[in-house]
Design a protein around this motif. Structure first.
Motif, PDB file in Angstrom:
ATOM      1  N   ARG A 109       0.844  -1.196   0.000  1.00  0.00           N
ATOM      2  CA  ARG A 109       0.000   0.000   0.000  1.00  0.00           C
ATOM      3  C   ARG A 109       0.877   1.243   0.000  1.00  0.00           C
ATOM      4  N   CYS A 110       0.586   2.154  -0.898  1.00  0.00           N
ATOM      5  CA  CYS A 110       1.369   3.386  -1.024  1.00  0.00           C
ATOM      6  C   CYS A 110       0.444   4.567  -1.270  1.00  0.00           C
ATOM      7  N   THR A 111       0.931   5.745  -0.927  1.00  0.00           N
ATOM      8  CA  THR A 111       0.296   6.981  -1.372  1.00  0.00           C
ATOM      9  C   THR A 111       1.300   7.746  -2.222  1.00  0.00           C
TER      10      THR A 111
ATOM     11  N   ASP B 161       5.322   4.360   1.370  1.00  0.00           N
ATOM     12  CA  ASP B 161       4.570   3.200   1.838  1.00  0.00           C
ATOM     13  C   ASP B 161       3.798   3.527   3.114  1.00  0.00           C
ATOM     14  N   ALA B 162       3.149   2.527   3.683  1.00  0.00           N
ATOM     15  CA  ALA B 162       2.210   2.753   4.784  1.00  0.00           C
ATOM     16  C   ALA B 162       2.877   3.213   6.072  1.00  0.00           C
TER      17      ALA B 162
ATOM     18  N   GLU C 261       0.630  -0.509  -4.675  1.00  0.00           N
ATOM     19  CA  GLU C 261      -0.823  -0.343  -4.765  1.00  0.00           C
ATOM     20  C   GLU C 261      -1.151   1.074  -4.295  1.00  0.00           C
TER      21      GLU C 261
ATOM     22  N   VAL D   2      -3.185   3.878  -3.067  1.00  0.00           N
ATOM     23  CA  VAL D   2      -4.500   3.972  -2.424  1.00  0.00           C
ATOM     24  C   VAL D   2      -4.956   5.406  -2.236  1.00  0.00           C
TER      25      VAL D   2
ATOM     26  N   THR E 217      -9.157   5.983  -7.456  1.00  0.00           N
ATOM     27  CA  THR E 217      -8.258   6.305  -6.337  1.00  0.00           C
ATOM     28  C   THR E 217      -8.603   7.679  -5.763  1.00  0.00           C
TER      29      THR E 217
ATOM     30  N   ALA F 242      -2.484   9.705   2.932  1.00  0.00           N
ATOM     31  CA  ALA F 242      -2.525   8.533   3.813  1.00  0.00           C
ATOM     32  C   ALA F 242      -3.522   8.740   4.956  1.00  0.00           C
TER      33      ALA F 242
ATOM     34  N   THR G 156      -7.050   8.203   3.673  1.00  0.00           N
ATOM     35  CA  THR G 156      -7.395   6.858   3.186  1.00  0.00           C
ATOM     36  C   THR G 156      -6.966   5.772   4.165  1.00  0.00           C
TER      37      THR G 156
ATOM     38  N   ASP H 127      -6.560   2.828   6.576  1.00  0.00           N
ATOM     39  CA  ASP H 127      -7.294   1.580   6.794  1.00  0.00           C
ATOM     40  C   ASP H 127      -6.969   1.111   8.206  1.00  0.00           C
TER      41      ASP H 127
END
Length: 496
Positions: A2-4, A20-21, A69, A71, A231, A435, A438, A440
């Motif tokens: 998962r990336c922004t 990354d996250a 990915e 997000v 997105t 981030a 979005t 999670d």
């Protein structure tokens, strides 16, 4: 993974980052560009370049990390800028840039007289200066009526990217608060009466906060960029405020120093502080206010000296270090493109005092670093006099890569500066805001993403030296202003 993805459109380059996250940088990309200076005091840029560079940067980032990915997308850009577009979103003229563009002097004076300076300050928070967007709108209406007749929407770099990515026509509150005097800072809304008076043919963009989701990537934008359709894309904001977010310098009591082409300062508080020599704005987040300032040159000045002398930065830094505090008796005013805060003088110009045949390029470079530091001190003292409660200073931007410049600023100002691990700037802050929007599960924290790794302390033994130099700095501007203003008038005539 998962990336922004974050992209920032700056004055001299556009930068992108894939994160990354946990805040680790997966890939970066940069594209350099030039602004246009068709006349003295005019600084413009083709708005279509902003989208073209976003597309190129996004494509490069995704190619570098094929397993990413994406997000969320964060956008950011220099500002306040005025990009006017027609009904089909075609720019009607190049974008007029922020306070370094000083063309609207006559409109500033007339609007201030028409509305009253106290009322402008009460509604918008700040007096009208070259930083204000409203007078630049009026300039286009009066000086380029054909372009104005076609104009239907107004954008800044971040909102232009959001529009091209999602189809949403929005602007964030922070950016809107710099379209003075058309935004009511206490109501956090457009001031309808003044909008109708000065920009009635332009549709008001709905207002969001910087981290709010503006919309999602359309099929057409997905095909152009490679970012998956659907997105989320945040509204974004002006680069200095996104940079503050990138280093966690957006809490009450924080001051962000942005070392870039220009130097920018953002102090965050809960109260609306008003002073004629600084800019009062809405914050990047609801419930905050900023007292902000900016030098018209900093990195632009050091780059000018680099180009002029033909030396590279390592050479100049080494020679400036050898020159020592006070630059062997040189004192420079850094007003090579006029000056924004706190003197608010578009007709200010650079001055180098004390030159002898014995002085070297290292002395000049040292004097330039000290000039920007003296400008920072002038701004900080003005902020504190206005009531700003500054408890913590965080440095960000490309200029933080050179330890000498950081040390000079701390020595001249007496400020302790914190330097975080990542100083890549606004693109990183944009990725963090995406981030947040979005997340999670638990929301990310910027202190975990980007911890402080270095602290710069001032040299106490230099305090008296720089106190004396600061007194001379303020006197030099005052004592040379008349002659400099006459020279500036001649420059305008020559370039017309």
């Amino acid at each position: 993974m998962r990336c922004t993805l974050g992209v920032d459109i700056g004055t001299s380059s556009s930068k992108g980052v894939l994160v990354d996250a946990v805040g680790a940088i997966v890939a970066t990309a940069t594209l350099s560009h030039d602004v246009s200076r068709p006349r003295t005091g005019w600084v413009e840029m083709d708005g279509d370049v902003w989208w073209d560079e976003f597309v190129a940067i996004a494509s490069e980032l995704l190619a570098a990390a094929p397993d990413a990915e994406v997000v969320g997308v964060g956008v950011s850009g220099m500002g306040p800028c005025i990009l006017l577009a027609d009904e089909d979103d075609r720019p009607v003229r190049p974008a007029i840039l922020y306070g370094v563009d000083t063309r609207a002097t006559a409109q500033i004076e007339r609007m201030t007289q028409e509305l009253g300076e106290s009322e402008v300050t009460r509604i918008g928070g700040s007096t009208l200066t070259s930083q204000a967007g409203g007078p630049k709108l009026v300039w286009v209406a009066e000086e380029e009526p054909d372009a104005w007749e076609r104009a239907r929407r107004v954008y800044m770099p971040a909102s232009w990217l959001a529009r091209r990515l999602t189809g949403a026509y929005v602007l964030d509150h922070q950016s809107a608060s710099q379209v003075s005097p058309l935004y009511d800072i206490e109501r956090e809304a457009w001031h309808d009466d003044w909008w109708q008076r000065y920009a009635s043919s332009i549709a008001q963009p709905p207002l969001l906060w910087a981290g709010d989701v503006a919309g999602s990537v359309t099929a057409a934008a997905a095909e152009a960029t490679g970012i998956p359709e659907g997105t989320p894309v945040i509204a974004g904001t002006i680069d200095a405020w996104t940079e503050a977010v990138s280093v966690g310098a957006h809490e009450i009591g924080d001051l962000m120093l942005m070392y870039g082409t220009t130097m920018f300062l953002v102090a965050t508080g809960a109260e609306t502080l008003r002073t004629p020599s600084m800019w009062t704005t809405a914050g990047a987040f609801a419930g905050t206010r900023n007292l902000a300032g900016g030098l018209s040159t900093s990195g632009a000045l050091t780059a000018w000296l680099k180009d002029l002398t033909g030396a590279d930065y390592p050479q100049l830094l080494a020679e400036a270090t050898a020159s020592g505090p006070g630059a062997r008796g040189l004192l420079m005013l850094p007003y090579f493109a006029g000056e924004r805060t706190p003197i608010q003088d578009p007709d200010a110009r650079g001055v180098i005092a004390g030159l002898t045949l014995a002085h070297t390029r290292g002395d000049l470079y040292r004097a330039a670093l000290e000039a920007t530091a003296l400008g920072v001190r002038h701004n900080v003292e003005t902020m504190r006099a206005a009531g700003a409660d500054i408890r913590r200073i965080v440095a960000v931007g490309g200029g933080t890569q050179g330890r000498l410049w950081l040390q000079v600023v701390s020595d001249v100002t007496g400020l302790v500066q914190e330097v975080p691990a990542t100083t890549i700037g606004a693109s990183y802050g944009a990725a963090f805001l995406a981030a947040l929007a979005t997340a999670d599960g638990a929301a990310p924290e910027i202190t975990a993403w980007n911890p402080v790794t270095e602290t710069i302390h001032p040299a106490d033994e230099l305090r008296e030296t720089y106190d004396e130099l600061f007194d001379r700095y303020t006197r030099l501007y005052r004592d040379t202003a008349d002659v400099v203003h006459e020279l500036a008038a001649g420059q305008r005539t020559a370039s017309a």
